[in-house]
Scaffold this motif. Structure first.
Motif, PDB file in Angstrom:
ATOM      1  N   ASP A 158       6.498   2.522   5.086  1.00  0.00           N
ATOM      2  CA  ASP A 158       6.413   3.337   3.862  1.00  0.00           C
ATOM      3  C   ASP A 158       5.879   2.521   2.695  1.00  0.00           C
ATOM      4  O   ASP A 158       5.085   3.008   1.878  1.00  0.00           O
ATOM      5  CB  ASP A 158       7.783   3.918   3.510  1.00  0.00           C
ATOM      6  CG  ASP A 158       8.191   5.062   4.437  1.00  0.00           C
ATOM      7  OD1 ASP A 158       7.295   5.607   5.103  1.00  0.00           O
ATOM      8  OD2 ASP A 158       9.389   5.382   4.495  1.00  0.00           O
ATOM      9  N   ASN A 159       6.341   1.268   2.597  1.00  0.00           N
ATOM     10  CA  ASN A 159       5.892   0.405   1.497  1.00  0.00           C
ATOM     11  C   ASN A 159       4.392   0.111   1.600  1.00  0.00           C
ATOM     12  O   ASN A 159       3.678   0.094   0.594  1.00  0.00           O
ATOM     13  CB  ASN A 159       6.679  -0.909   1.496  1.00  0.00           C
ATOM     14  CG  ASN A 159       8.137  -0.705   1.125  1.00  0.00           C
ATOM     15  OD1 ASN A 159       8.520   0.350   0.602  1.00  0.00           O
ATOM     16  ND2 ASN A 159       8.966  -1.704   1.391  1.00  0.00           N
ATOM     17  N   LEU A 160       3.917  -0.126   2.816  1.00  0.00           N
ATOM     18  CA  LEU A 160       2.485  -0.365   3.010  1.00  0.00           C
ATOM     19  C   LEU A 160       1.666   0.884   2.686  1.00  0.00           C
ATOM     20  O   LEU A 160       0.589   0.802   2.102  1.00  0.00           O
ATOM     21  CB  LEU A 160       2.213  -0.811   4.450  1.00  0.00           C
ATOM     22  CG  LEU A 160       2.774  -2.189   4.836  1.00  0.00           C
ATOM     23  CD1 LEU A 160       2.628  -2.434   6.336  1.00  0.00           C
ATOM     24  CD2 LEU A 160       2.075  -3.299   4.052  1.00  0.00           C
ATOM     25  N   LYS A 161       2.209   2.044   3.044  1.00  0.00           N
ATOM     26  CA  LYS A 161       1.537   3.293   2.669  1.00  0.00           C
ATOM     27  C   LYS A 161       1.502   3.436   1.151  1.00  0.00           C
ATOM     28  O   LYS A 161       0.508   3.922   0.582  1.00  0.00           O
ATOM     29  CB  LYS A 161       2.263   4.489   3.289  1.00  0.00           C
ATOM     30  CG  LYS A 161       2.048   4.641   4.782  1.00  0.00           C
ATOM     31  CD  LYS A 161       2.738   5.892   5.309  1.00  0.00           C
ATOM     32  CE  LYS A 161       2.475   6.069   6.791  1.00  0.00           C
ATOM     33  NZ  LYS A 161       3.109   7.291   7.334  1.00  0.00           N
ATOM     34  N   GLY A 162       2.593   3.014   0.503  1.00  0.00           N
ATOM     35  CA  GLY A 162       2.646   3.072  -0.956  1.00  0.00           C
ATOM     36  C   GLY A 162       1.573   2.212  -1.598  1.00  0.00           C
ATOM     37  O   GLY A 162       0.951   2.601  -2.598  1.00  0.00           O
ATOM     38  N   VAL A 163       1.342   1.018  -1.022  1.00  0.00           N
ATOM     39  CA  VAL A 163       0.287   0.135  -1.538  1.00  0.00           C
ATOM     40  C   VAL A 163      -1.070   0.819  -1.404  1.00  0.00           C
ATOM     41  O   VAL A 163      -1.881   0.828  -2.333  1.00  0.00           O
ATOM     42  CB  VAL A 163       0.288  -1.219  -0.789  1.00  0.00           C
ATOM     43  CG1 VAL A 163      -0.943  -2.037  -1.161  1.00  0.00           C
ATOM     44  CG2 VAL A 163       1.561  -2.001  -1.084  1.00  0.00           C
ATOM     45  N   CYS A 164      -1.321   1.405  -0.223  1.00  0.00           N
ATOM     46  CA  CYS A 164      -2.602   2.086  -0.006  1.00  0.00           C
ATOM     47  C   CYS A 164      -2.791   3.235  -0.994  1.00  0.00           C
ATOM     48  O   CYS A 164      -3.882   3.419  -1.545  1.00  0.00           O
ATOM     49  CB  CYS A 164      -2.677   2.610   1.429  1.00  0.00           C
ATOM     50  SG  CYS A 164      -2.822   1.304   2.676  1.00  0.00           S
ATOM     51  N   THR A 165      -1.729   3.970  -1.228  1.00  0.00           N
ATOM     52  CA  THR A 165      -1.812   5.082  -2.184  1.00  0.00           C
ATOM     53  C   THR A 165      -2.123   4.585  -3.586  1.00  0.00           C
ATOM     54  O   THR A 165      -2.945   5.171  -4.308  1.00  0.00           O
ATOM     55  CB  THR A 165      -0.492   5.873  -2.190  1.00  0.00           C
ATOM     56  OG1 THR A 165      -0.251   6.397  -0.877  1.00  0.00           O
ATOM     57  CG2 THR A 165      -0.547   7.028  -3.193  1.00  0.00           C
ATOM     58  N   SER A 166      -1.502   3.481  -3.974  1.00  0.00           N
ATOM     59  CA  SER A 166      -1.713   2.929  -5.321  1.00  0.00           C
ATOM     60  C   SER A 166      -3.151   2.483  -5.542  1.00  0.00           C
ATOM     61  O   SER A 166      -3.624   2.445  -6.682  1.00  0.00           O
ATOM     62  CB  SER A 166      -0.774   1.732  -5.557  1.00  0.00           C
ATOM     63  OG  SER A 166       0.576   2.141  -5.488  1.00  0.00           O
ATOM     64  N   TYR A 167      -3.842   2.156  -4.474  1.00  0.00           N
ATOM     65  CA  TYR A 167      -5.223   1.698  -4.597  1.00  0.00           C
ATOM     66  C   TYR A 167      -6.226   2.735  -4.084  1.00  0.00           C
ATOM     67  O   TYR A 167      -7.341   2.399  -3.686  1.00  0.00           O
ATOM     68  CB  TYR A 167      -5.398   0.359  -3.869  1.00  0.00           C
ATOM     69  CG  TYR A 167      -4.757  -0.782  -4.622  1.00  0.00           C
ATOM     70  CD1 TYR A 167      -5.478  -1.520  -5.560  1.00  0.00           C
ATOM     71  CD2 TYR A 167      -3.408  -1.084  -4.437  1.00  0.00           C
ATOM     72  CE1 TYR A 167      -4.876  -2.555  -6.263  1.00  0.00           C
ATOM     73  CE2 TYR A 167      -2.799  -2.109  -5.157  1.00  0.00           C
ATOM     74  CZ  TYR A 167      -3.536  -2.842  -6.071  1.00  0.00           C
ATOM     75  OH  TYR A 167      -2.936  -3.853  -6.794  1.00  0.00           O
ATOM     76  N   GLY A 168      -5.794   3.999  -4.078  1.00  0.00           N
ATOM     77  CA  GLY A 168      -6.707   5.094  -3.791  1.00  0.00           C
ATOM     78  C   GLY A 168      -7.002   5.351  -2.332  1.00  0.00           C
ATOM     79  O   GLY A 168      -7.968   6.041  -1.999  1.00  0.00           O
ATOM     80  N   ILE A 191      -2.723  -0.276   7.724  1.00  0.00           N
ATOM     81  CA  ILE A 191      -1.285  -0.379   7.990  1.00  0.00           C
ATOM     82  C   ILE A 191      -1.025  -0.975   9.371  1.00  0.00           C
ATOM     83  O   ILE A 191      -0.196  -1.881   9.531  1.00  0.00           O
ATOM     84  CB  ILE A 191      -0.612   0.994   7.848  1.00  0.00           C
ATOM     85  CG1 ILE A 191      -0.637   1.420   6.371  1.00  0.00           C
ATOM     86  CG2 ILE A 191       0.815   0.970   8.369  1.00  0.00           C
ATOM     87  CD1 ILE A 191      -0.160   2.825   6.129  1.00  0.00           C
ATOM     88  N   THR A 192      -1.736  -0.498  10.396  1.00  0.00           N
ATOM     89  CA  THR A 192      -1.480  -1.009  11.738  1.00  0.00           C
ATOM     90  C   THR A 192      -1.894  -2.470  11.878  1.00  0.00           C
ATOM     91  O   THR A 192      -1.214  -3.260  12.535  1.00  0.00           O
ATOM     92  CB  THR A 192      -2.215  -0.169  12.798  1.00  0.00           C
ATOM     93  OG1 THR A 192      -3.603  -0.073  12.454  1.00  0.00           O
ATOM     94  CG2 THR A 192      -1.630   1.222  12.884  1.00  0.00           C
ATOM     95  N   GLN A 193      -2.981  -2.869  11.226  1.00  0.00           N
ATOM     96  CA  GLN A 193      -3.434  -4.256  11.364  1.00  0.00           C
ATOM     97  C   GLN A 193      -2.555  -5.221  10.574  1.00  0.00           C
ATOM     98  O   GLN A 193      -2.267  -6.326  11.044  1.00  0.00           O
ATOM     99  CB  GLN A 193      -4.900  -4.360  10.946  1.00  0.00           C
ATOM    100  CG  GLN A 193      -5.826  -3.666  11.927  1.00  0.00           C
ATOM    101  CD  GLN A 193      -7.301  -3.867  11.622  1.00  0.00           C
ATOM    102  OE1 GLN A 193      -7.704  -4.868  11.038  1.00  0.00           O
ATOM    103  NE2 GLN A 193      -8.123  -2.911  12.021  1.00  0.00           N
ATOM    104  N   VAL A 194      -2.104  -4.809   9.393  1.00  0.00           N
ATOM    105  CA  VAL A 194      -1.186  -5.661   8.628  1.00  0.00           C
ATOM    106  C   VAL A 194       0.151  -5.769   9.359  1.00  0.00           C
ATOM    107  O   VAL A 194       0.765  -6.844   9.426  1.00  0.00           O
ATOM    108  CB  VAL A 194      -1.003  -5.098   7.197  1.00  0.00           C
ATOM    109  CG1 VAL A 194       0.128  -5.805   6.475  1.00  0.00           C
ATOM    110  CG2 VAL A 194      -2.292  -5.235   6.400  1.00  0.00           C
TER     111      VAL A 194
END
Length: 541
Positions: A15-25, A36-39
Motif C-alpha cells: 500500500d505504501n509503495l502504491k501511495g508513492v506511485c500515486t503521489s508522483y502521478g 511495485i513488483t520490482q521494488v
C-alpha cells in the motif's frame, strides 16, 4: 502469528509503495505494476542475501551492522564468500545493498544511481533470473524505474521515496517458514492489475481453494525428481501449490504464457517460493502456436500438468496455422469454428485440453479448470475429447465446483482430472456445487470454501468414497452407457420415498381430490358456456 503479522506488514508495504506511485502521478498507471513488483523483489533479494550471509558467517548475526562488517572484507575475501553461497541465490555486490542506496540519497542524480544499481544486479545475476521469450531473447530482472516519471526533475525524489519505504521492513523472520502464505500476499499484490479490462490477454487469479484441491488430489503420495508444467501459467498459482505439495526440491517447473506481465509475475513467484532453479524454464510465448519445451523435434512430456486456461479468446488469426498434418494428433478433436461476429468468444480451452493430453508422460497426471458445460456437451470437440479420455482409459474424475468460485467470471467451472495410469477405472465424479458461502467481492459475488469443505472434497476424492448426492465412483463402461457424460448428477440413485397411510386417511385424501376435480370441471363448463355466448354475439361490420 508470525505469518499473520508478516502478511499484514507486507500488505502495508505494498500500500505504501502504491501511495508513492500515486503521489508522483502513477496511480493506476500501467507502469505502477512494474514498479511495485520490482521494488518488492529488490527488497526480498536484499533480505534473503543478508539471511544467507549470516548463516555462512554466524558472527554477522551479532554485529550491530552486518553491512559495516562486510565492508572491511578484502575484494578477494568477499568473492570467496559469494562462491560459498547457494548457487540459486541472488549474488549482490556491496554497492548493491539497500543500506548503500539509503546512505547516498543526497548525491546528485540519485535516480541514475538507483537505476544503475538495479540494472547491475540484473546483469550480475542474469544467468539465474532472466526469463526467455519463445525466440530465445532474455527479459532482464529490472527496468529503469525512474524513467516512468516523465518529469525528470522529480525522478530523484521518486526514487528516494521508494527507498525510504523499504528500509523499515524486513523479510528476515519468514525465511524458515514454508511459503504457502505468499499466495495471500500475491493475490493482494496483483488484484488491482487483473481487472476484466486488462486487454486481450487479461489474467485472472486462480482462487487458492481451487489450486489447493487440484494439487492435493494430483499428489496423493510422495514423489521425487518429477516435472511440472502449465501451458497457460499466468502468475503461477497452480504451479506453486503443486510444487508445495511435491516439495520444491523434488520437482522442476516448466511453463509458457503469452503474457509478458504474467511471465514477470511468475518469475517473482518462483523467487519467493525457493524455485529459482526453474526460472530458466519460464517462457513467454504462444503455447498453442509455438510450444517451446521440446526434446529434439518432439514436444517434451511431463509428469504433472496443471492449467486454468482462458475459456474464450479470439485466435482466428492463427487457427489455420494450427490445422496442419504435423498437429493432427496433438489436436485430434479438431478446432472450434470461427464465429462471424464476436470472435473473442471463440472457445480456446478445448485446444489446451488436447495439448495437455498430448504432452502428458506415460504415467502422467493432469488437472484442468474447464467450463462445467464441457462435461455434458452432446456433440462437437468437447464430446470427442471426452470420448478419447474414456476410450484411452485416462480419466481420473471430475469435481464440479460451486457457482462464483471465481469472482471475475459468472461461468460455472469444474476440475477435470486426467491420469494415464488409471486404466482400471474407479472414476470419481463429484458435485460440490452446493458447498461454500457466498460473500461480496467488490461488485461481484464470490463463493468461499471453508477448510473443512476443501478437505471434504479432497478426502472424498482420494478415498474413492461415494456419498449420497455428492459423489459417485463409476467405471468406463458406465460412462459409455451415459453417452460419455462426466456429470455426477446423472449417476446419482433416484430414490422414491414411501409414507405409511391408514385406509381412513386414504379415503379422506381421495375425497378431497374428487371434490377439487368436480369444482374445476364445473368452472370449466361455465367458461365453455361463456365463450360460446361471446362468440355468438360477434358481428361483421
Amino acid at each position: 502469528m508470525v505469518t499473520q503479522d508478516f502478511t499484514a506488514q507486507t500488505k502495508q508495504l505494498i500500500d505504501n509503495l502504491k501511495g508513492v506511485c500515486t503521489s508522483y502521478g502513477l496511480g493506476n498507471d500501467g507502469n505502477e505494476f512494474k514498479i511495485i513488483t520490482q521494488v518488492f523483489l529488490y527488497k526480498f533479494m536484499n533480505d534473503k542475501f543478508a539471511y544467507e550471509l549470516k548463516a555462512l558467517v554466524p558472527a554477522l548475526q551479532e554485529a550491530e551492522s552486518w553491512e559495516k562488517e562486510i565492508a572491511d572484507y578484502t575484494e578477494e575475501d568477499y568473492e570467496m564468500l559469494l562462491l560459498r553461497m547457494n548457487p540459486d541465490s541472488a549474488k549482490l555486490k556491496r554497492e548493491h545493498f539497500l543500506s548503500t542506496l539509503f546512505n547516498r540519497q543526497d548525491q546528485e542524480e540519485f535516480a541514475k544511481f538507483f537505476d544503475d544499481t538495479l540494472r547491475d544486479i540484473a546483469i550480475f545475476n542474469n544467468e539465474i533470473f532472466s526469463v526467455k521469450t519463445g525466440t530465445g531473447a532474455k527479459i532482464t530482472l529490472f527496468d529503469e524505474l525512474s524513467n516512468y516519471i516523465t518529469d525528470s526533475s522529480q525522478r530523484d525524489n521518486f526514487c528516494k521515496a521508494l527507498v525510504n519505504q523499504l528500509v523499515n521492513f524486513n523479510f528476515d523472520k519468514i525465511f524458515d517458514q514454508k511459503f504457502d502464505f505468499f499466495s495471500t500476499i500475491f493475490e493482494y499484490l496483483i488484484k488491482d492489475y487483473n481487472k476484466d479490462g486488462g486487454g486481450k490477454y487479461a489474467e485472472y487469479y486462480t482462487p487458492h481453494a481451487v489450486a489447493k484441491i487440484m494439487a492435493s488430489i494430483l499428489v496423493d503420495s510422495p514423489v521425487s525428481n518429477v516435472t511440472c508444467y502449465d501451458p497457460s501459467a499466468g502468475s503461477g498459482t497452480l504451479l506453486m501449490n503443486l510444487a508445495h505439495a511435491i516439495g520444491e526440491d523434488r520437482c522442476t517447473i516448466y511453463s509458457q504464457d503469452i503474457s509478458q506481465k504474467s511471465s514477470s509475475m511468475l518469475r517473482l513467484n518462483l523467487i519467493l517460493n525457493n524455485l529459482v532453479h526453474s526460472i530458466q524454464n519460464i517462457i513467454q510465448g504462444n503455447t498453442l502456436r509455438n510450444p517451446y519445451h521440446k526434446v529434439g523435434e518432439k514436444l517434451m512430456t511431463f509428469d504433472y500438468i496443471v492449467s486454468n486456461p482462458p475459456f474464450k479468446l479470439d485466435f482466428s488469426d492463427y487457427v489455420e496455422d494450427l490445422d496442419t498434418k504435423q498437429n493432427s494428433e496433438r489436436f485430434f478433436a479438431g478446432f472450434p469454428n470461427v464465429p462471424n461476429k464476436d470472435k473473442d468468444k471463440m472457445a480456446i480451452y478445448p485446444l489446451f485440453i488436447q495439448h495437455i493430453m498430448y504432452t502428458l508422460a506415460p504415467k502422467g497426471k493432469a488437472a484442468i479448470v474447464v467450463p462445467t458445460g464441457f462435461i455434458t456437451a452432446q456433440s462437437g470437440i468437447e464430446k470427442r475429447i471426452r470420448e478419447r479420455l474414456v476410450e484411452q482409459k485416462m480419466l481420473r474424475g471430475v469435481v464440479s465446483m460451486p457457482s462464483n468460485i471465481f469472482a471475475t467470471t459468472g461461468t460455472n467451472v469444474s476440475i477435470l482430472f486426467i491420469d494415464k495410469a488409471n486404466t482400471k477405472g474407479d472414476i470419481v465424479l463429484m458435485d460440490a456445487s452446493k458447498l461454500g458461502t457466498t460473500v461480496k467481492d467488490g461488485k461481484n459475488q464470490k463463493t468461499l470454501l471453508s477448510d473443512d469443505e476443501e478437505d471434504l472434497i479432497i478426502n472424498t476424492f482420494n478415498n474413492h468414497e461415494p456419498k449420497e448426492d455428492f459423489s459417485v465412483v463409476v467405471s468406463y463402461e458406465q460412462i459409455k452407457e451415459k453417452n460419455y457424460s462426466f456429470s455426477a448428477g446423472q449417476y446419482f440413485e433416484v430414490k422414491i420415498e414411501y409414507t405409511d397411510i391408514t385406509p381412513e386417511a386414504f379415503e379422506e385424501k381421495m375425497a378431497g381430490f374428487k371434490k377439487n376435480l368436480n369444482a374445476l370441471f364445473a368452472e370449466s363448463q361455465a367458461l365453455e358456456v361463456e365463450i360460446k355466448k361471446q362468440l355468438g354475439g360477434l358481428t361483421y361490420e
